[in-house]
Design a protein around this motif. Structure first.
Motif, short mmCIF file in Angstrom:
data_model
loop_
_atom_site.label_atom_id
_atom_site.label_comp_id
_atom_site.label_asym_id
_atom_site.label_seq_id
_atom_site.Cartn_x
_atom_site.Cartn_y
_atom_site.Cartn_z
N SER A 270 0.90 -1.10 -0.06
CA SER A 270 0.02 0.19 -0.13
C SER A 270 0.97 1.22 -0.07
O SER A 270 1.59 1.61 1.24
N LEU A 271 0.88 2.01 -1.11
CA LEU A 271 1.94 3.01 -1.40
C LEU A 271 1.04 4.32 -1.53
O LEU A 271 -0.27 4.18 -1.95
N PRO A 272 1.47 5.45 -1.58
CA PRO A 272 0.83 6.88 -2.09
C PRO A 272 0.20 6.67 -3.25
O PRO A 272 -1.02 7.32 -3.45
N GLU A 273 0.86 6.07 -4.11
CA GLU A 273 0.41 6.10 -5.48
C GLU A 273 -0.79 4.90 -5.68
O GLU A 273 -1.10 4.76 -6.96
N GLY A 274 -1.13 4.12 -4.77
CA GLY A 274 -2.04 3.17 -4.87
C GLY A 274 -1.32 1.96 -4.50
O GLY A 274 -0.24 1.48 -3.86
N ARG A 275 -2.21 0.61 -4.89
CA ARG A 275 -1.94 -0.69 -4.60
C ARG A 275 -0.58 -0.93 -5.61
O ARG A 275 -0.98 -0.87 -6.68
N VAL A 276 0.48 -1.64 -5.21
CA VAL A 276 1.45 -2.38 -6.08
C VAL A 276 1.83 -3.70 -5.38
O VAL A 276 1.66 -4.04 -4.59
N ILE A 277 2.15 -4.26 -6.52
CA ILE A 277 2.49 -5.99 -6.32
C ILE A 277 3.84 -5.88 -6.49
O ILE A 277 4.58 -5.45 -7.65
N LEU B 99 15.27 -5.55 5.09
CA LEU B 99 14.13 -4.57 5.02
C LEU B 99 14.59 -3.63 3.65
O LEU B 99 15.74 -2.83 3.83
N PHE B 100 13.58 -3.12 2.97
CA PHE B 100 13.81 -2.17 1.86
C PHE B 100 12.72 -0.88 2.18
O PHE B 100 11.60 -1.27 2.66
N VAL B 101 13.13 0.18 2.26
CA VAL B 101 12.50 1.28 2.43
C VAL B 101 12.83 2.39 1.27
O VAL B 101 13.73 2.28 0.68
N GLY C 53 4.98 -4.45 4.52
CA GLY C 53 4.44 -4.03 5.95
C GLY C 53 5.21 -2.59 6.34
O GLY C 53 6.14 -2.20 5.63
N ASP C 54 4.49 -1.98 7.32
CA ASP C 54 4.96 -0.71 7.55
C ASP C 54 6.02 -0.77 8.74
O ASP C 54 5.72 -0.68 9.88
N PHE C 55 7.19 -0.76 8.48
CA PHE C 55 8.23 -1.37 9.30
C PHE C 55 9.05 -0.16 10.16
O PHE C 55 9.55 -0.12 11.17
N ASP C 56 8.83 1.07 9.40
CA ASP C 56 9.51 2.40 9.99
C ASP C 56 8.39 3.02 10.48
O ASP C 56 8.65 4.12 11.18
N GLY C 57 7.08 2.79 10.58
CA GLY C 57 6.08 3.56 11.41
C GLY C 57 5.54 4.85 10.60
O GLY C 57 5.05 5.63 11.22
N ASP C 58 5.87 4.80 9.02
CA ASP C 58 5.46 6.20 8.67
C ASP C 58 4.20 6.32 7.73
O ASP C 58 3.71 7.17 7.06
N GLY C 59 3.65 5.22 7.95
CA GLY C 59 2.23 4.97 7.38
C GLY C 59 1.86 4.39 5.84
O GLY C 59 1.13 4.15 5.20
N ASP D 37 3.87 1.44 3.24
CA ASP D 37 4.22 0.02 3.10
C ASP D 37 5.81 0.12 2.91
O ASP D 37 6.35 0.77 1.98
N ASP D 38 6.66 -0.83 3.35
CA ASP D 38 8.16 -1.13 2.98
C ASP D 38 8.04 -2.50 2.53
O ASP D 38 7.10 -3.19 2.61
N ILE D 39 9.24 -3.04 2.35
CA ILE D 39 9.33 -4.44 1.65
C ILE D 39 10.08 -5.18 2.72
O ILE D 39 11.45 -4.80 3.04
#
Length: 729
Positions: free
Chosen positions: A556-563, A626-628, A599-605, A607-609
Motif C-alpha cells: 500500500s503506497l501513496p500512488e496506490g496498490r502495488v504488487i 528490509l527495504f524502504v 509492511g510498515d516497518f518504520d511507522g511512517d504509514g 508500506d515497506d518491503i
C-alpha cells in the motif's frame, strides 16, 4: 537432575502416550477447591504463550534451572562441539532480544551439569569423558577449582551425601562398573562394582536419606544398590533388582503416603517404573520383594526424570523428557490419582530436562537441552497453574500451507490448511481462541498455496489454491457458505493458470469488487492473472518479467496498490494502470528470493518491503532484508538480519502495538519461528528476539487476532509433526 549416558535409541520416535487421559490446557490445573494462588510473579511473563528458544554455539547435553537466590544461573547448560558451560543470568520474558549467555570453555563431551552445594555459592560439577576425570567449576569466575583423573571413562554423574556427614560429594559410576565418591580437595573413594552387573552403568542416584547409592546398569538391565554393610564401613554392592529394560534415569518421588520416598526409574518402552510402593524404609525398600511395582506410561522413550509440584497441591508430579521431541508431566499417586497432565513438544532431539520456579510465582518453569537444534528451550509457567506453550492441533499429514479468515461470521478467524501428503484441505473452526478440526475434503494432486477472499461478492470468504493438472498448474476454488463450510469446485471446472506456479495472491486489481488471482510462474517467464468469479473461461493475462519472480505480495503506497514480485536477485514492482499490470521499477537485492512480504516497518504509514533471501533455496541460513523508499522515490536496503535453517515463509503485522509491522518467519530445519521486532532507532531498530518454539518443520505462518483480544496472534503449519500451532498472548 540425573546425568545419564544417552544412547543411540534416543533417535527413535515412539508412539504417543498410551494411557488415555485428557491433556490439560494452560490454566486448567488449579489449587484444591479452586483457591487462588497466593503468590505474585516477580518477573514479567513472556508476551507469547510459546516455548522460547535460546541459541548455543554447541550442542547442549545437560541443563539446570535454579532458584536465582542461589547466586547461580538461573539457567545453566553444558554443550559439546564446542565444549562450553553456559550461564544465563537473565532470560527472555517479554519482547526482548535473546540474551547472550556467559561462556566458560570446558572439555568436550562432559557429563553434567550437577549442582554441588557448599561455599558462598554452589559450584558446578562435571565429568570429563574426553580425558577421564571429574572437575568443579566456580560459576562466578568460571575457573576450574578442582579436578581429579579417573582410570576409566565416567558414564553417569550425580551429587549427594552417601556418607551422611551433611557434606555433598560428587558421585560417579565409571566404565569399569565402579563407583567413585569425591569430595573436592579432601577425599576420593572408589568402590568396586559387582561383575554380574557388567560395564555399562547408565544412571546414578544417592538416596536423600544417605542410605545408599543406586546405579542403573545397561548390560544386566538392572539396578544395583551400593550401601554400607556396617557403621563406619564403606559402600559395597548389595541388593539388586532385574528390570528387563534399560534404566535411563532415576528420581525419588513420594506416591504412597508413607514416610519414605519411592524410586522412579525411566525405562525403555515409554514407561516409568516406581519401586518401593507400600513398603516403608530406606533405599533397601526400593528393592523389597514385598513392594508393589507401579508402572506409568509416558509419551516417548523417557531419558530424564524430575519430581516437582506443578499444581500446587503439595504433591510432586513426574516430569519426564522423552527421546525425539516430547515431554510429559503426570501425577503418579495411588488410588486412581495417576494421570497425564501435559504431553507436549519439547524441541528437536531433547537430551535433558529441568524444572524449577525461577521467577518467584510459586510455579515451576521448564528447560530443555535440544541437541539437534543447538538450542536450550525455556517454557514459562502460567496462571493459575499450567505452562505458556503453543496450542497444537492435528489435521492431517504434512500441512504445507495455512490461511486465516472468518469463515463463520462470528468475528473470529478460522483456518484452512492444505496437507500435501494426502492432498486434502482441512477447515479448522475457531473455538475460544484455538483451532479445532471441522471438515476435511480432497484438494487435488500437489495442492498448495491456500488463500482466502470473498471471490463471489456475497460477503462470505471463499478459498483458492493451486494443484497439479494435466497441462500445468490449476487454480482450484471452494465456495464458502458463511457457516464454516467450503464446497470445492471439481478439477474439470478449474482453470490452468501456468506451468509450475510458486505463489498465489488474491487482489482486486481494477477495483470492481471482484478479486483477481495473481500467480508467479517462473517456468512461464513472469506473472499471470485471471478473475475467478468469471469462471474457468475467463481470460488469462500475462506480464513477462526478467529475472522471473517466484513470490508475490501487495504493498500500500501513496500512488496506490502495488504488487512486489520477488525473484533471483531482484524485486519487481508492478501496478495496475487501468488496462493491465505494468512494471514500474525493479530493486536489486543480490539474493535468491525465498519469500517477500509488505509492511510498515518504520511507522511512517507507508508500506515497506521485507525479503527473505539466501544464496539458494536449499538448506542454509537465510537472511531478512528490509527495504524502504526515500523521499526521492528510490528503494534502499535499510537493514538485514540472519534467520534460521531452510526458511520458507514470512508473515508481517504489528505484534507489540507500537505502530510498526513486525516479521515472523518459518525455519523448517531449525524447527522454530524466527521473530523480528521492528523497533524505533532509539530502541535498537530491527531486533531478533528469542525464537518461538512450535512443532517440527514449520512451513507456513499467518497472523490474525485469534482470541479476540485486539492483538495479533500467530498460527503455523508444521510439516514434520503433522499439526498446526497457535501462539497467543
Amino acid at each position: 537432575m540425573s546425568s545419564t549416558l544417552r544412547i543411540s535409541l534416543l533417535y527413535c520416535l515412539l508412539t504417543a502416550c498410551a494411557k488415555e487421559a485428557p491433556v490439560v490446557q494452560e490454566g486448567a490445573l488449579s489449587t484444591p477447591g479452586g483457591a487462588p494462588l497466593d503468590t505474585q510473579r516477580t518477573v514479567a511473563a513472556p508476551a507469547l504463550k510459546a516455548r522460547l528458544e535460546l541459541p548455543c554455539s554447541g550442542k547442549p547435553d545437560g541443563v539446570l534451572l535454579l532458584d536465582p537466590a542461589l547466586g547461580v544461573g538461573p539457567l545453566v547448560a553444558v554443550t559439546h562441539d564446542p565444549g562450553e558451560l553456559l550461564f544465563w543470568e537473565e532470560l527472555p520474558t517479554s519482547w526482548s532480544l535473546s540474551p547472550e549467555p556467559r561462556k566458560v570453555a570446558i572439555p568436550d563431551w562432559c557429563l553434567g551439569p550437577a549442582l554441588l552445594p557448599g561455599g558462598v555459592v554452589p559450584a558446578i560439577a562435571l565429568a570429563d569423558r574426553s580425558e577421564p576425570g571429574l572437575l568443579v567449576i566456580d560459576p562466578r569466575s568460571g575457573e576450574r577449582t578442582a579436578r581429579i583423573s579417573l582410570d576409566h571413562r565416567p558414564r553417569a554423574l550425580s551429587v549427594g551425601d552417601p556418607d551422611a556427614d551433611r557434606v555433598s560429594e560428587v558421585v560417579c559410576a565409571d566404565a569399569s562398573g565402579a563407583l567413585i565418591v569425591w569430595r573436592p580437595g579432601e577425599l576420593t573413594e572408589r568402590f568396586e562394582g559387582d561383575p554380574e552387573d557388567g560395564l555399562l552403568p547408565t544412571c546414578v542416584l544417592t538416596a536423600s536419606d544417605s542410605s545408599g547409592v543406586v546405579v542403573g546398569q545397561q548390560s544386566s538391565r538392572s539396578l544395583r544398590l551400593f550401601r554400607s554393610q556396617a557403621p563406619g564401613e564403606g559402600l559395597s554392592p548389595s541388593e539388586s533388582i532385574e528390570l528387563g529394560e534399560i534404566p535411563r534415569a532415576l528420581v525419588e518421588i513420594e506416591v504412597d503416603g508413607d514416610p519414605g520416598a519411592e524410586l522412579a526409574v525411566a525405562m525403555g518402552d515409554h514407561s516409568v517404573r516406581i519401586l518401593g510402593v507400600g513398603v516403608e524404609g530406606d533405599a533397601r525398600s526400593w528393592f523389597s520383594l514385598e513392594a508393589e511395582v507401579l508402572t506409568v506410561r509416558v509419551g516417548r522413550l523417557p531419558i530424564d526424570l524430575e519430581a516437582i509440584d506443578f499444581d500446587g497441591d503439595g504433591k510432586e508430579e513426574l516430569f519426564t523428557t522423552g527421546a525425539g521431541d516430547s515431554y510429559t508431566i503426570l501425577s503418579a499417586g495411588l488410588g486412581g490419582e495417576r494421570g497425564v497432565r501435559f504431553d507436549e513438544y519439547a524441541g528437536q532431539l531433547p537430551w535433558d530436562g529441568a524444572a524449577c520456579d525461577i521467577d518467584g510465582d510459586g510455579r515451576p518453569e521448564l528447560a530443555f537441552a535440544n541437541q539437534a537444534a543447538r538450542r536450550v528451550s525455556v517454557v514459562w509457567s502460567a496462571e493459575p497453574y499450567g505452562l505458556r506453550q503453543a496450542r497444537r492441533v492435528e489435521g492431517g499429514p504434512m500441512p504445507h500451507s495455512i490461511a486465516l479468515g472468518d469463515l463463520t461470521g462470528d468475528g473470529l478467524p478460522d483456518s484452512v490448511a492444505m496437507h500435501s501428503l494426502d492432498d486434502h484441505f482441512v477447515v479448522l473452526r475457531n473455538q475460544d481462541g484455538g483451532l479445532e478440526v471441522s471438515t476435511r475434503a480432497p484438494a487435488g494432486s500437489g495442492s498448495r498455496l491456500v488463500r482466502l477472499s470473498d471471490l463471489e461478492g456475497d460477503g462470505d470468504l471463499d478459498a483458492a489454491w493451486i494443484s497439479r493438472g494435466p497441462e500445468g498448474s490449476l487454480l482450484r476454488l471452494a465456495a464458502g457458505d458463511g457457516a464454516g463450510g467450503l464446497t470445492a469446485v471439481g478439477e474439470e471446472s478449474s482453470k490452468t493458470v501456468g506451468r509450475d506456479i510458486t505463489d498465489l495472491l488474491l487482489e482486486d486489481l481494477d477495483g470492481d469488487g471482484s478479486p483477481e488471482a495473481l500467480v508467479a510462474d517462473p517456468a512461464g517467464g513472469g506473472i499471470a492473472w485471471t478473475t475467478p468469479a468469471l469462471g474457468p473461461n475467463a481470460p488469462l493475462n500475462e506480464l513477462k518479467l526478467s529475472p522471473t519472480p517466484h513470490h508475490l505480495t501487495t504493498l500500500s503506497l501513496p500512488e496506490g496498490r502495488v504488487i512486489a514480485c520477488a525473484g533471483d536477485g531482484v524485486i519487481h514492482l508492478v501496478q495496475w494502470t487501468g488496462e493491465s499490470l505494468e512494471l514500474i521499477t525493479s530493486i536489486q537485492t543480490g539474493l535468491v528470493a525465498i519469500d517477500v512480504a509488505g509492511g510498515d516497518f518504520d511507522g511512517d504509514g507507508v508500506d515497506d518491503i521485507s525479503l527473505l533471501g539466501g544464496e539458494g533455496r536449499a538448506d542454509g541460513i537465510a537472511e531478512l532484508l528490509l527495504f524502504v523508499r526515500d523521499r526521492a522515490g528510490s528503494w534502499n536496503e535499510l537493514v538485514r538480519s540472519k534467520g534460521g535453517q531452510r526458511m520458507h515463509r514470512l508473515a508481517t503485522g504489528d505484534l507489540n502495538g507500537d505502530g510498526r509491522s513486525d516479521v515472523v518467519g518459518t525455519a523448517q530445519n531449525s524447527h522454530y519461528l524466527v521473530l523480528w521486532l521492528c523497533l524505533s532507532a532509539e530502541e535498537g531498530g530491527l531486533t531478533r528476539c528469542a525464537d518461538i518454539g512450535v512443532g517440527t518443520g514449520p512451513l507456513d505462518v499467518a497472523l490474525a487476532d485469534l482470541d479476540g483480544d485486539g492483538t495479533l496472534d500467530i498460527a503455523s503449519a508444521n510439516g514434520f509433526s503433522n499439526d498446526l500451532s497457535t501462539v497467543t498472548r
